[in-house]
Design a protein around this motif. Structure first.
Motif, short mmCIF file in Angstrom:
data_model
loop_
_atom_site.label_atom_id
_atom_site.label_comp_id
_atom_site.label_asym_id
_atom_site.label_seq_id
_atom_site.Cartn_x
_atom_site.Cartn_y
_atom_site.Cartn_z
N THR A 97 -11.23 63.81 92.13
CA THR A 97 -11.61 64.46 93.40
C THR A 97 -10.68 65.65 93.67
O THR A 97 -9.61 65.76 93.07
CB THR A 97 -11.50 63.49 94.59
OG1 THR A 97 -10.14 63.12 94.71
CG2 THR A 97 -12.33 62.26 94.40
N ASP A 98 -11.12 66.48 94.61
CA ASP A 98 -10.33 67.68 94.89
C ASP A 98 -9.13 67.40 95.81
O ASP A 98 -8.12 68.06 95.75
CB ASP A 98 -11.22 68.78 95.49
CG ASP A 98 -12.07 68.25 96.63
OD1 ASP A 98 -11.90 67.07 97.00
OD2 ASP A 98 -12.90 69.01 97.17
N GLY A 99 -9.26 66.39 96.66
CA GLY A 99 -8.22 66.17 97.67
C GLY A 99 -7.21 65.11 97.27
O GLY A 99 -7.03 64.81 96.10
N ASN A 100 -6.55 64.53 98.26
CA ASN A 100 -5.55 63.50 97.99
C ASN A 100 -6.10 62.11 98.31
O ASN A 100 -5.36 61.15 98.42
CB ASN A 100 -4.30 63.72 98.85
CG ASN A 100 -3.72 65.08 98.57
OD1 ASN A 100 -3.65 65.50 97.43
ND2 ASN A 100 -3.33 65.78 99.63
N ARG A 101 -7.45 62.02 98.47
CA ARG A 101 -8.03 60.76 98.96
C ARG A 101 -7.94 59.64 97.94
O ARG A 101 -7.89 58.48 98.31
CB ARG A 101 -9.50 60.96 99.32
CG ARG A 101 -9.69 61.56 100.69
CD ARG A 101 -11.17 61.71 100.98
NE ARG A 101 -11.85 60.44 101.11
CZ ARG A 101 -13.16 60.30 101.03
NH1 ARG A 101 -13.92 61.34 100.81
NH2 ARG A 101 -13.71 59.12 101.17
N LYS A 102 -7.98 59.99 96.65
CA LYS A 102 -8.10 58.94 95.65
C LYS A 102 -6.74 58.59 95.05
O LYS A 102 -6.12 59.40 94.39
CB LYS A 102 -9.07 59.42 94.56
CG LYS A 102 -9.28 58.43 93.44
CD LYS A 102 -10.00 57.18 93.89
CE LYS A 102 -9.95 56.11 92.82
NZ LYS A 102 -9.22 54.92 93.20
N ARG A 103 -6.34 57.35 95.28
CA ARG A 103 -5.14 56.86 94.60
C ARG A 103 -5.59 56.12 93.35
O ARG A 103 -6.66 55.51 93.36
CB ARG A 103 -4.39 55.88 95.49
CG ARG A 103 -3.82 56.58 96.69
CD ARG A 103 -2.74 55.74 97.29
NE ARG A 103 -2.22 56.39 98.48
CZ ARG A 103 -1.64 55.74 99.45
NH1 ARG A 103 -1.53 54.43 99.39
NH2 ARG A 103 -1.18 56.38 100.47
N PRO A 104 -4.78 56.15 92.30
CA PRO A 104 -5.20 55.43 91.09
C PRO A 104 -5.34 53.93 91.35
O PRO A 104 -4.69 53.39 92.24
CB PRO A 104 -4.08 55.70 90.09
CG PRO A 104 -3.09 56.56 90.76
CD PRO A 104 -3.48 56.79 92.18
N GLY A 105 -6.22 53.29 90.58
CA GLY A 105 -6.36 51.84 90.67
C GLY A 105 -7.46 51.41 91.60
O GLY A 105 -8.05 52.23 92.31
N PRO A 106 -7.76 50.09 91.58
CA PRO A 106 -8.89 49.58 92.35
C PRO A 106 -8.63 49.61 93.86
O PRO A 106 -7.50 49.45 94.30
CB PRO A 106 -9.04 48.14 91.86
CG PRO A 106 -7.78 47.79 91.16
CD PRO A 106 -7.09 49.05 90.79
#
Ligand code: CDP
Length: 246
Positions: free
Chosen positions: A83-92
């Motif tokens: 994704t372009d932003g910081n919304r997604k952290r790695p992992g489930p």
């Protein structure tokens, strides 16, 4: 994601130039990975997905074994760089667990699981670039990967989204049903529906919805996806033929 746009569709033309019935550009490649038993790479506009299948193989942990059929396990993951932003952290997270669960159920119903008792069929869906409709594109890719792995299935699985977006028609406010939601449409749209179905048996195996639609709008959406679903199915078959016939 920027500010909410004033309109998502103006006189029948969406922000990216598509008409309501148009899918984004599609590309499907079967046998994309060397190390998996079956695999697929799929692009739908800028949503990019890799699916990999392993199995049938021994079940780990052993206590998860089903004695009369294969256990189909699907793990959906959005890469940290997808994704372009910081919304997604790695992992489930909660969302990916939910998508993994509904995808496992959808895939279990197309595979002839009874042919492989006491085994696991593991399906990995990795979203490498996310521009909405990732769960449906993941399932379309997973079904090609299962076929590529030679796993017998009742039918292919074709999955796609539709939704309702706001805009203007002849200068007046309008709400329009459209297929294949992209990120702005998913984010700001009035409703979105994720569907997966078997194109020959005409059976739905996944239906999830956000927002509100009238019965007529829902019916319009179902009608509208028929043609793009056939197109997707054709591309799936072409991708598999290309891998095996060259
Ligand atoms: O992807 P899909 O439409 O199946 O699921 P969603 O939950 O409706 O997510 C819509 C979109 O939001 C995703 O495809 C991503 O583009 C974006 N998203 C994100 O950027 N970061 C997240 N942690 C979750 C979703």
């Amino acid at each position: 994601m920027g500010d909410k746009p004033e309109t998502l569709i103006t006189d029948g033309v969406r922000l990216d130039g598509r008409k309501p019935k148009d899918m984004r550009a599609l590309k499907i490649v079967a046998g994309f990975l060397e190390n998996a038993d079956g695999s697929c790479y799929l692009e739908c506009g800028s949503t990019k997905v890799v699916a990999a299948v392993y199995g049938p193989r021994q079940v780990h942990p052993r206590h998860a074994t089903l004695f009369d059929r294969a256990l189909v396990r699907c793990k959906y993951d959005m890469a940290a760089f997808s994704t372009d932003g910081n919304r997604k952290r790695p992992g489930p997270d909660r969302r990916s667990r939910e998508i993994s669960k509904v995808s496992s159920e959808a895939l279990s119903s197309v595979v002839f699981t009874e042919a492989y008792p006491r085994t696991a069929i593991d399906v990995f869906i990795e979203i490498i670039q996310a521009d909405a409709s990732t769960r449906v594109n993941g399932l379309t890719a997973a079904s090609v990967a299962l076929a590529d792995a030679g796993i017998p299935m009742r039918d292919m699985l074709v999955a796609l989204s539709f939704g309702k977006i706001y805009g203007t028609q002849d200068g007046k406010p309008a709400e329009v049903v459209a297929v294949d939601m992209d990120k702005p449409e998913d984010n700001w749209g009035l409703a979105d529906v994720a569907l997966a179905y078997m194109p020959n048996l005409e059976r739905f195996v996944l239906c999830q919805m956000d927002g509100r639609l009238t019965h007529d709008e829902f019916r319009d959406g179902l009608e509208m996806i028929k043609k793009p679903a056939q197109e997707l199915y054709k591309l799936q078959k072409e991708a598999l033929r290309k891998k095996y016939k060259g």
